[in-house]
Design a protein around this motif. Structure first.
Motif, short mmCIF file in Angstrom:
data_model
loop_
_atom_site.label_atom_id
_atom_site.label_comp_id
_atom_site.label_asym_id
_atom_site.label_seq_id
_atom_site.Cartn_x
_atom_site.Cartn_y
_atom_site.Cartn_z
N ARG A 65 0.86 -1.17 0.00
CA ARG A 65 0.00 0.00 0.00
C ARG A 65 0.90 1.23 0.00
O ARG A 65 1.79 1.35 0.86
N ALA A 75 0.58 10.59 -6.15
CA ALA A 75 -0.58 9.70 -6.09
C ALA A 75 -1.05 9.32 -7.49
O ALA A 75 -1.37 8.16 -7.76
N GLU A 76 -1.08 10.30 -8.38
CA GLU A 76 -1.51 10.03 -9.76
C GLU A 76 -0.56 9.05 -10.44
O GLU A 76 -1.00 8.11 -11.11
N ALA A 87 1.45 6.85 -9.00
CA ALA A 87 1.36 5.53 -8.36
C ALA A 87 0.16 4.76 -8.90
O ALA A 87 0.27 3.55 -9.19
N ARG A 88 -0.95 5.42 -9.04
CA ARG A 88 -2.14 4.74 -9.59
C ARG A 88 -1.90 4.31 -11.03
O ARG A 88 -2.32 3.22 -11.44
N GLN A 89 -1.21 5.15 -11.78
CA GLN A 89 -0.95 4.83 -13.20
C GLN A 89 -0.13 3.55 -13.33
O GLN A 89 -0.34 2.77 -14.27
N GLY A 144 -0.06 1.05 -11.16
CA GLY A 144 -0.70 -0.09 -10.53
C GLY A 144 -0.48 -0.26 -9.05
O GLY A 144 -0.80 -1.32 -8.50
N GLU A 198 -1.44 0.24 -5.23
CA GLU A 198 -2.61 0.58 -4.41
C GLU A 198 -2.26 1.79 -3.54
O GLU A 198 -1.26 1.77 -2.81
N VAL A 199 -3.09 2.81 -3.61
CA VAL A 199 -2.83 4.06 -2.89
C VAL A 199 -3.82 4.19 -1.74
O VAL A 199 -5.02 3.94 -1.89
N THR A 200 -3.31 4.57 -0.58
CA THR A 200 -4.15 4.82 0.57
C THR A 200 -3.67 6.08 1.27
O THR A 200 -2.65 6.66 0.89
#
Length: 260
Positions: free
Chosen positions: A56, A65-66, A68-70, A72, A74-76
């Motif tokens: 995570r 954050a952007e 990291a999501r790109q 793959g 998991e962002v918390t």
């Protein structure tokens, strides 16, 4: 990929590549902000995609954050994670005691909160970031917008009593408007040239009304991984008192890095 990179980018890449070896399955990992940290996020994304690494990520800025999501990850949030196993971030400067100046990217407040909420902080940097005395890089000070000119004047007045070589202060701009952090604050950059007592500076700056946080990270970093353009990495562990050198092989075909 490596053939298209400058020596500085190769140095950043190998430092980032070595740093992700510290990440283990199930960890809560603070994800830093900046050009070197972006390499690290992409290297982690590669492990998530190709090796099934499950972590995570707690980003220190909206742009991290952007990214990291790109790739793959998991962002918390930090509130959800509560405490982190590890934070990996870059630095604008570091000294022999692994004290840092951070905040060139404007994320120093979230970066410091995340780093201090971690069991370990690893900094990744190219060799040019190493200095004998902090201060050549302007020290960022985050201030609230209300009365920022008064806060700036108080900072300038305080600098008179501190052992620094320069005292110029500038409001960081984004075009014709003040730069605004993710928390809605401004940044005043202090052009000090040399800070003789970084610990004192950090404490004194945070006593000024209107100052939210400063970019001096004192006694927070545990390990610095220094990258070189030829693929060499130097790993300095301040707690163990060790310095190790290794060499990282470049990866020539990886679509995670295609747009860098």
């Amino acid at each position: 990929m490596s053939g298209e990179l400058s020596p500085i980018d190769r140095a950043k890449f190998v430092a980032a590549k070595r740093a992700v070896d510290f990440v283990e399955d199930g960890m809560r990992v603070g994800l830093g902000t900046g050009s070197t940290a972006a390499w690290m996020v992409r290297c982690l994304g590669e492990l998530v995609r190709d090796e099934g690494l499950k972590i995570r990520g707690i980003p220190t800025s909206t742009r991290t954050a952007e990214l990291a999501r790109q790739v793959g990850i998991e962002v918390t949030s930090l509130d959800e994670a509560k405490w982190l196993d590890l934070t990996i971030d870059g630095a604008d400067e570091f000294d022999d005691e692994l004290n840092l100046i951070k905040g060139g990217g404007g994320a120093l407040l979230q970066e410091k909160i995340v780093a201090t909420a971690s069991d370990q902080m690893i900094v990744i940097a190219d060799v040019a970031k190493q200095v004998s005395n902090l201060g050549a890089f302007p020290l960022p000070v985050e201030v609230i917008p209300f009365g920022w000119q008064t806060t700036k004047a108080l900072v300038e007045e305080t600098l008179v009593s501190l052992d620094v070589l320069g005292r110029e202060t500038t409001l960081r701009m984004n075009g014709t408007s003040p730069f605004v952090t993710d928390e809605g604050n401004y940044i005043v950059d202090l052009h000090l040239n040399r800070i003789s007592n970084a610990r004192q500076m950090a404490l004194v700056m945070n006593q000024i009304p209107g100052v939210v946080e400063n970019g001096l990270f004192i006694d927070i970093c545990d390990v610095v991984i220094i990258g070189h353009g030829d693929g060499k990495v130097e790993i300095r562990d301040i707690n163990a008192g060790t310095v190790n050198e290794e060499r990282i092989d470049f990866v020539d075909n990886d679509n995670l890095f295609a747009d860098i």
